[in-house]
Design an enzyme around this catalytic site. Sequence first.
Site, mmCIF file in Angstrom:
data_model
loop_
_atom_site.group_PDB
_atom_site.id
_atom_site.type_symbol
_atom_site.label_atom_id
_atom_site.label_comp_id
_atom_site.label_asym_id
_atom_site.label_seq_id
_atom_site.Cartn_x
_atom_site.Cartn_y
_atom_site.Cartn_z
ATOM 1 N N SER A 252 0.852 -1.189 0.000
ATOM 2 C CA SER A 252 0.000 0.000 0.000
ATOM 3 C C SER A 252 0.884 1.234 0.000
ATOM 4 O O SER A 252 2.086 1.160 0.250
ATOM 5 C CB SER A 252 -0.885 0.001 1.239
ATOM 6 O OG SER A 252 -0.105 0.406 2.343
ATOM 7 N N LYS A 253 0.236 2.353 -0.267
ATOM 8 C CA LYS A 253 0.956 3.625 -0.305
ATOM 9 C C LYS A 253 1.699 3.855 1.010
ATOM 10 O O LYS A 253 2.791 4.411 1.040
ATOM 11 C CB LYS A 253 -0.079 4.724 -0.537
ATOM 12 C CG LYS A 253 0.478 6.018 -1.016
ATOM 13 C CD LYS A 253 -0.647 6.902 -1.480
ATOM 14 C CE LYS A 253 -0.110 8.277 -1.834
ATOM 15 N NZ LYS A 253 -1.123 9.129 -2.416
ATOM 16 N N ARG A 254 1.069 3.411 2.094
ATOM 17 C CA ARG A 254 1.662 3.652 3.408
ATOM 18 C C ARG A 254 2.997 2.927 3.598
ATOM 19 O O ARG A 254 3.806 3.315 4.413
ATOM 20 C CB ARG A 254 0.672 3.291 4.521
ATOM 21 C CG ARG A 254 0.042 4.531 5.124
ATOM 22 C CD ARG A 254 -1.005 4.188 6.136
ATOM 23 N NE ARG A 254 -2.231 3.753 5.467
ATOM 24 C CZ ARG A 254 -3.009 2.789 5.921
ATOM 25 N NH1 ARG A 254 -2.696 2.150 7.015
ATOM 26 N NH2 ARG A 254 -4.109 2.478 5.271
ATOM 27 N N ASN A 255 3.203 1.857 2.819
ATOM 28 C CA ASN A 255 4.490 1.156 2.928
ATOM 29 C C ASN A 255 5.648 1.965 2.360
ATOM 30 O O ASN A 255 6.802 1.599 2.507
ATOM 31 C CB ASN A 255 4.431 -0.196 2.212
ATOM 32 C CG ASN A 255 3.774 -1.243 3.078
ATOM 33 O OD1 ASN A 255 3.403 -0.948 4.218
ATOM 34 N ND2 ASN A 255 3.624 -2.436 2.568
ATOM 35 N N GLY A 256 5.295 3.048 1.659
ATOM 36 C CA GLY A 256 6.304 4.012 1.227
ATOM 37 C C GLY A 256 7.287 3.499 0.206
ATOM 38 O O GLY A 256 7.189 3.813 -0.969
#
Length: 475
Positions: A252-256
Site C-alpha cells: 500500500s501507499k503507506r508502505n512508502g
Amino acid sequence: MKVRTRFAPSPTGYMHIGNLRTAIFEYLVAKHNDGQFILRIEDTDQTRKVSGAIDFIYDTLKLCNIKIDEGPNNVGKCGPYIQSERINLYKEYAKKLVEDGHAYYCFCTEERLEKLREKATLYKRPFMYDGYCKKLSKEEIQKKLANNEKYVIRQKMPKLGKSTYIDKVYGKITVENSVLEDQILIKSDGYPTYNFANVVDDHLMGITHVIRGNEYLSQTPKYNLLYEAFSWEAPTYIHVPMVLGTDGNKLSKRNGDASFMDLYKDGYLPEAIVNYLVLLGWSPNDNQEIFSMEEIIEKFDPARISKSPSTYDIKKLQWFNSHYIKKLNDEDYINLVLPFLEENYDLKDKSKEWIKHLALIYKDHISYGKQIIDEVKLFFTDTLNLDSDAEEFMKDPSITNTINVFKEKIENMEKWDKESINNAINETKNEANVKGKMLYMPIRIKVSGQMHGPELADTIFLLGKDTILKRLGGK
Ligand code: GLU
C-alpha cells in the site's frame, strides 16, 4: 485479430510496484504477440484524482522503456482515453441495456438501503440489494424520471444457475448466480462504476486480453453477463496474484518504499526494477534471471504466471540493481551517483578527477545510488567510529608495530600515487613480517575505520597523505 492490452490505472499520482508489474505484464502480452498497449485513465472516482497524474504515468512507463501505443497524450482511434471524458457514452450503453431488459432504474433512497444493510448485519448475511425497483412499472418509472428523482442504473442478474469462465492463470472459475448482486452500472451522479466502464471501454477499445489483479476474479462473471447482454465477445482474462510486502500484507501507499518513483529517486535503475518485477510471479522455462526488455518480450508466456502471491523483497531487488549498476558504463554510473555526492558533501575543493575516482571505487560495492552517501562518509569526516568487530581486531598486540612501520613508509614517500602506496604496503609486509589479513586489516581499519571496502591503495590515495598520517598517528 491484433492483440491489444490496456493498463487502466486511477490517476492517483502514485504507482506502487504491484501496479507497475501489472503494466509490465500487459505490455509483454501485447508485444510478445506483436500487438498494441493502451493506456486508459480510470477516473470515475473523482475524489482520487490528482493533477499531473497522467504525465506521471507517462513518465514512469517511459523510464521503464514501456511504449504506450495509444493513450490520453497520444490519442488513437479509440479516444478519448480518459473515462471522465466518456461519460455520455456509458449512459447511452446503460440505457440500451435497460431497453433490452438487462438493467433497470433504481430509485431506492439511502435510508431504504441503510435499513437493508442493518438487516443484513443483524442476520449476519453479506449485504445484497433486494431487487425492489426491478418490479416498478413503466409508468411508475416515467413518473419518477419526470419528477427528477435521483436514480442509479442496476444490472439485472440471473438468480438461478451458475456462471463459468476460464482464466489463463487460475483456470475454470465458477460462481453461483444467486451470489451476484444487481450491481450499480451508473451512479446517481451520472458517472459509471468501474464494473460497467471497464466492460464498455474494453469492448470499444478492442481489448483482446485483460490483465489485472486477482481481486477481480470473482467479479468477472458479472462482466461476462454484460458482454453477453450486449452480444459482445468477452476478452481473454489473465488475473495476476497479489504482490505482498515482507510482512505478508498487501502493498500500500503507506508502505512508502514500494513506490516506483521513490525507488528511482534512491538510485535504483528502471531496467533492474523491471527485470525484478517480471520475475515477481512469473518464471521462464529455464533459470535465466537477467533479461533485456527484448528478451523478456520474446520469452513471456502468461501461462507461466504463478497462482500464489509473491513477496516484494527489497534485498532481492538490490541484488538485481547491483548487477545492473556494474554493467553501466563509467559515465552513466557517475551520473547516477554524482547527485547524491553533490547534495550531501562539500566538494568545492575536490577536483573532478578526485570525485570521479571516489565514485568509481564504489561501483562494485553499492546496490543503489543513494547508498554511496554512507559508503563515502569516511572521506569527509575527522572522526572514525569503529564497530565492535573492528575494535576487537585492533586489540591484537602485533598491530602497533605494523602500523608504525607503515606510517614510516608513508612519511618517507615522495610520490603520492597508487603504485607507491602499494609499494609501501609491500615493504611493510616484509619489514613487519606480517601478511594477508594481519597486514591489510590493521591498515584498513586505521585509515577507514572499516573492515571491508574498496581496494586499500585507492582509499589511501584518495584520503591524501596528511589525512592518512593523522589517522595512523593516534595510538
Ligand atoms: N482501475 C482499476 C484498478 O486500478 C483497473 C483494473 C483493471 O485493469 O481492469 O484496479
